[in-house]
Design a protein around this motif. Structure first.
Motif, PDB file in Angstrom:
ATOM      1  N   TRP A  60       0.866  -1.173   0.000  1.00  0.00           N
ATOM      2  CA  TRP A  60       0.000   0.000   0.000  1.00  0.00           C
ATOM      3  C   TRP A  60       0.902   1.221   0.000  1.00  0.00           C
ATOM      4  CZ3 TRP A  60      -4.200  -0.951   4.316  1.00  0.00           C
ATOM      5  CH2 TRP A  60      -4.928  -2.114   3.998  1.00  0.00           C
ATOM      6  N   LEU A  61       0.666   2.133  -0.945  1.00  0.00           N
ATOM      7  CA  LEU A  61       1.495   3.322  -1.089  1.00  0.00           C
ATOM      8  C   LEU A  61       0.668   4.565  -0.817  1.00  0.00           C
ATOM      9  CD1 LEU A  61       3.267   2.299  -4.410  1.00  0.00           C
ATOM     10  CD2 LEU A  61       4.051   1.918  -2.060  1.00  0.00           C
ATOM     11  N   ARG A  62       1.270   5.505  -0.066  1.00  0.00           N
ATOM     12  CA  ARG A  62       0.594   6.762   0.266  1.00  0.00           C
ATOM     13  C   ARG A  62       1.491   7.927  -0.099  1.00  0.00           C
ATOM     14  NH1 ARG A  62       0.429  10.958   3.692  1.00  0.00           N
ATOM     15  NH2 ARG A  62      -1.560  11.656   4.515  1.00  0.00           N
ATOM     16  N   SER A  63       0.908   8.948  -0.713  1.00  0.00           N
ATOM     17  CA  SER A  63       1.652  10.168  -1.027  1.00  0.00           C
ATOM     18  C   SER A  63       1.596  11.119   0.161  1.00  0.00           C
ATOM     19  CB  SER A  63       1.055  10.867  -2.250  1.00  0.00           C
ATOM     20  OG  SER A  63      -0.151  11.538  -1.892  1.00  0.00           O
ATOM     21  N   ARG A  64       2.385  12.151   0.113  1.00  0.00           N
ATOM     22  CA  ARG A  64       2.371  13.123   1.218  1.00  0.00           C
ATOM     23  C   ARG A  64       1.058  13.901   1.268  1.00  0.00           C
ATOM     24  NH1 ARG A  64       6.513  17.773  -0.866  1.00  0.00           N
ATOM     25  NH2 ARG A  64       5.510  18.036  -2.878  1.00  0.00           N
ATOM     26  N   HIS A  65       0.273  13.845   0.200  1.00  0.00           N
ATOM     27  CA  HIS A  65      -1.016  14.555   0.170  1.00  0.00           C
ATOM     28  C   HIS A  65      -2.189  13.651   0.528  1.00  0.00           C
ATOM     29  CE1 HIS A  65       1.030  17.985  -1.490  1.00  0.00           C
ATOM     30  NE2 HIS A  65       1.525  17.233  -2.455  1.00  0.00           N
ATOM     31  N   GLY A  66      -1.902  12.398   0.892  1.00  0.00           N
ATOM     32  CA  GLY A  66      -2.956  11.495   1.320  1.00  0.00           C
ATOM     33  C   GLY A  66      -3.553  10.632   0.228  1.00  0.00           C
ATOM     34  N   THR A  67      -2.955  10.631  -0.953  1.00  0.00           N
ATOM     35  CA  THR A  67      -3.415   9.776  -2.042  1.00  0.00           C
ATOM     36  C   THR A  67      -2.885   8.364  -1.807  1.00  0.00           C
ATOM     37  OG1 THR A  67      -3.359  11.632  -3.581  1.00  0.00           O
ATOM     38  CG2 THR A  67      -3.348   9.421  -4.540  1.00  0.00           C
ATOM     39  N   TRP A  68      -3.754   7.387  -1.971  1.00  0.00           N
ATOM     40  CA  TRP A  68      -3.385   5.983  -1.768  1.00  0.00           C
ATOM     41  C   TRP A  68      -3.454   5.221  -3.077  1.00  0.00           C
ATOM     42  CZ3 TRP A  68      -1.641   3.532   2.543  1.00  0.00           C
ATOM     43  CH2 TRP A  68      -1.772   4.213   3.761  1.00  0.00           C
ATOM     44  N   ARG A  69      -2.558   4.237  -3.228  1.00  0.00           N
ATOM     45  CA  ARG A  69      -2.648   3.216  -4.268  1.00  0.00           C
ATOM     46  C   ARG A  69      -2.351   1.882  -3.606  1.00  0.00           C
ATOM     47  NH1 ARG A  69       0.368   4.775  -9.729  1.00  0.00           N
ATOM     48  NH2 ARG A  69      -0.870   3.051 -10.533  1.00  0.00           N
ATOM     49  N   PHE A  70      -3.032   0.835  -4.057  1.00  0.00           N
ATOM     50  CA  PHE A  70      -2.927  -0.486  -3.456  1.00  0.00           C
ATOM     51  C   PHE A  70      -2.579  -1.493  -4.545  1.00  0.00           C
ATOM     52  CE2 PHE A  70      -6.094   2.145  -1.418  1.00  0.00           C
ATOM     53  CZ  PHE A  70      -5.769   2.057  -0.072  1.00  0.00           C
ATOM     54  N   PHE A  71      -1.683  -2.435  -4.218  1.00  0.00           N
ATOM     55  CA  PHE A  71      -1.255  -3.427  -5.195  1.00  0.00           C
ATOM     56  C   PHE A  71      -1.173  -4.806  -4.571  1.00  0.00           C
ATOM     57  CE2 PHE A  71       0.450   0.616  -6.516  1.00  0.00           C
ATOM     58  CZ  PHE A  71       0.136   0.653  -7.874  1.00  0.00           C
ATOM     59  N   LEU A  72      -1.694  -5.785  -5.288  1.00  0.00           N
ATOM     60  CA  LEU A  72      -1.522  -7.184  -4.949  1.00  0.00           C
ATOM     61  C   LEU A  72      -0.165  -7.602  -5.491  1.00  0.00           C
ATOM     62  CD1 LEU A  72      -2.727  -9.916  -3.958  1.00  0.00           C
ATOM     63  CD2 LEU A  72      -3.578 -10.203  -6.297  1.00  0.00           C
ATOM     64  N   VAL A  73       0.659  -8.206  -4.648  1.00  0.00           N
ATOM     65  CA  VAL A  73       1.976  -8.667  -5.067  1.00  0.00           C
ATOM     66  C   VAL A  73       1.847 -10.141  -5.433  1.00  0.00           C
ATOM     67  CG1 VAL A  73       4.369  -9.018  -4.366  1.00  0.00           C
ATOM     68  CG2 VAL A  73       3.119  -7.011  -3.544  1.00  0.00           C
ATOM     69  N   THR A  74       2.092 -10.440  -6.689  1.00  0.00           N
ATOM     70  CA  THR A  74       2.070 -11.826  -7.158  1.00  0.00           C
ATOM     71  C   THR A  74       3.519 -12.254  -7.393  1.00  0.00           C
ATOM     72  OG1 THR A  74       1.952 -11.296  -9.509  1.00  0.00           O
ATOM     73  CG2 THR A  74      -0.147 -11.366  -8.296  1.00  0.00           C
ATOM     74  N   PRO A  75       3.755 -13.515  -7.677  1.00  0.00           N
ATOM     75  CA  PRO A  75       5.141 -13.946  -7.878  1.00  0.00           C
ATOM     76  C   PRO A  75       5.879 -13.203  -8.996  1.00  0.00           C
ATOM     77  CG  PRO A  75       3.753 -15.845  -7.521  1.00  0.00           C
ATOM     78  CD  PRO A  75       2.840 -14.665  -7.631  1.00  0.00           C
ATOM     79  N   ASN A  76       5.148 -12.705 -10.005  1.00  0.00           N
ATOM     80  CA  ASN A  76       5.807 -12.076 -11.151  1.00  0.00           C
ATOM     81  C   ASN A  76       5.377 -10.652 -11.451  1.00  0.00           C
ATOM     82  OD1 ASN A  76       7.234 -14.498 -11.798  1.00  0.00           O
ATOM     83  ND2 ASN A  76       5.300 -15.300 -12.578  1.00  0.00           N
ATOM     84  N   THR A  77       4.274 -10.190 -10.869  1.00  0.00           N
ATOM     85  CA  THR A  77       3.743  -8.885 -11.241  1.00  0.00           C
ATOM     86  C   THR A  77       3.146  -8.175 -10.029  1.00  0.00           C
ATOM     87  OG1 THR A  77       1.547  -9.777 -11.728  1.00  0.00           O
ATOM     88  CG2 THR A  77       3.103  -9.677 -13.564  1.00  0.00           C
ATOM     89  N   LEU A  78       2.740  -6.939 -10.282  1.00  0.00           N
ATOM     90  CA  LEU A  78       1.912  -6.177  -9.342  1.00  0.00           C
ATOM     91  C   LEU A  78       0.573  -5.964 -10.030  1.00  0.00           C
ATOM     92  CD1 LEU A  78       4.210  -3.292  -8.045  1.00  0.00           C
ATOM     93  CD2 LEU A  78       3.571  -5.391  -6.872  1.00  0.00           C
ATOM     94  N   VAL A  79      -0.506  -6.146  -9.284  1.00  0.00           N
ATOM     95  CA  VAL A  79      -1.844  -5.934  -9.814  1.00  0.00           C
ATOM     96  C   VAL A  79      -2.487  -4.843  -8.981  1.00  0.00           C
ATOM     97  CG1 VAL A  79      -4.095  -6.986 -10.232  1.00  0.00           C
ATOM     98  CG2 VAL A  79      -2.009  -8.352 -10.499  1.00  0.00           C
ATOM     99  N   GLU A  80      -2.915  -3.754  -9.623  1.00  0.00           N
ATOM    100  CA  GLU A  80      -3.541  -2.672  -8.869  1.00  0.00           C
ATOM    101  C   GLU A  80      -4.928  -3.111  -8.414  1.00  0.00           C
ATOM    102  OE1 GLU A  80      -3.211   1.225 -10.557  1.00  0.00           O
ATOM    103  OE2 GLU A  80      -3.729   2.122  -8.629  1.00  0.00           O
TER     104      GLU A  80
END
Length: 125
Positions: free
Chosen positions: A88-108
């Motif tokens: 889970w990634l957060r910017s300094r302005h409070g924007t979030w992005r979430f990613f599923l971590v798979t063995p080979n990729t990231l899925v938003e």
């Protein structure tokens, strides 16, 4: 290895998001920490790493490159249909992005852990 101290502000904001998905167990800080939060629900159990992302609107590939060490650690977690790992990634302005971590990729995904519909844009708060 982590690139610095825990993102306390992001972690504090991540806890209510995690609680909406199940019971939350926080992990103690330390140099060998793989994840910050474990979310225990019926299925799946999710291990989450919460990070500060200065370039939150970057492409998935750029984010994968920026957080390759943390993603690599999350890939150590054994997984199947009942166990997942997310970053889970957060910017300094409070924007979030979430990613599923798979063995080979990231899925938003969205904050509920569901895959985003292609072309729907980014998850913003």
């Amino acid at each position: 290895m982590s690139r610095g101290p825990r993102p306390h502000r992001a972690l504090a904001e991540a806890i209510p998001i995690a609680k909406a998905r199940g019971m939350v167990q926080l992990v103690m800080s330390g140099p060998e920490r793989i994840f910050d939060i474990a979310i225990v629900s019926k299925i799946p159990v999710t291990f989450v790493r919460v990070m500060f992302a200065p370039a939150i609107l970057a492409t998935i590939q750029e984010l994968a490159d920026d957080f390759k060490d943390e993603i690599g650690l999350l890939r150590i977690v054994a997984r199947d249909a009942a166990i997942t790992a997310e970053i889970w990634l957060r910017s300094r302005h409070g924007t979030w992005r979430f990613f599923l971590v798979t063995p080979n990729t990231l899925v938003e995904i969205d904050r509920e852990g569901k895959r985003l519909v292609p072309g729907s844009g980014q998850t913003l708060v």
